[in-house]
Design a protein around this motif. Structure first.
Motif, PDB file in Angstrom:
ATOM      1  N   THR A  46      52.147  21.608  25.079  1.00 32.91           N
ATOM      2  CA  THR A  46      52.255  19.684  24.875  1.00 32.91           C
ATOM      3  C   THR A  46      51.316  19.131  24.620  1.00 32.91           C
ATOM      4  OG1 THR A  46      54.487  19.905  25.983  1.00 32.91           O
ATOM      5  CG2 THR A  46      53.542  17.743  25.383  1.00 32.91           C
ATOM      6  N   ARG A  50      49.785  17.614  21.032  1.00 38.53           N
ATOM      7  CA  ARG A  50      49.736  16.398  20.316  1.00 38.53           C
ATOM      8  C   ARG A  50      48.591  15.389  19.482  1.00 38.53           C
ATOM      9  NH1 ARG A  50      53.518  13.075  24.989  1.00 38.53           N
ATOM     10  NH2 ARG A  50      55.161  13.696  24.407  1.00 38.53           N
ATOM     11  N   LEU A  54      47.315  13.722  16.949  1.00 43.09           N
ATOM     12  CA  LEU A  54      46.633  12.940  16.221  1.00 43.09           C
ATOM     13  C   LEU A  54      45.536  13.135  15.898  1.00 43.09           C
ATOM     14  CD1 LEU A  54      47.313  11.144  20.394  1.00 43.09           C
ATOM     15  CD2 LEU A  54      48.459  10.377  18.360  1.00 43.09           C
TER      16      LEU A  54
END
Length: 82
Positions: A46, A50, A54
């Protein structure tokens, strides 16, 4: 009455379990390690997804900073591993 029922349940479990060398604590520790390993894999996946999402939404300097941080983390992990 409830205490007698509890004793009968414990006695029935003791009759079902084999009386050999069964180390239940070993299996409990093994199960705990498997659960923690699964949690760690999900968490790291995860965080990785992420981070990459980003990076692609930010300027190039963020990607360079992320590469440097990941390199530093891998370097430190490499030092700690035997």
């Amino acid at each position: 009455m409830a205490l007698e029922d509890l004793f009968s349940v414990v006695e029935s479990f003791s009759r079902v379990m084999p009386s050999g060398d069964v180390n239940i604590s070993y299996y409990l520790v093994l199960l705990g390690v498997i659960i923690l390993g699964g949690f760690a894999v999900v968490t790291l996946t995860t965080l990785t997804v992420r981070a990459f999402l980003l990076v692609f939404r930010k300027p190039t300097s963020y990607a360079i900073k992320l590469i440097l941080v990941v390199g530093l983390i891998l370097f430190l992990v490499g030092l700690l591993m035997p």
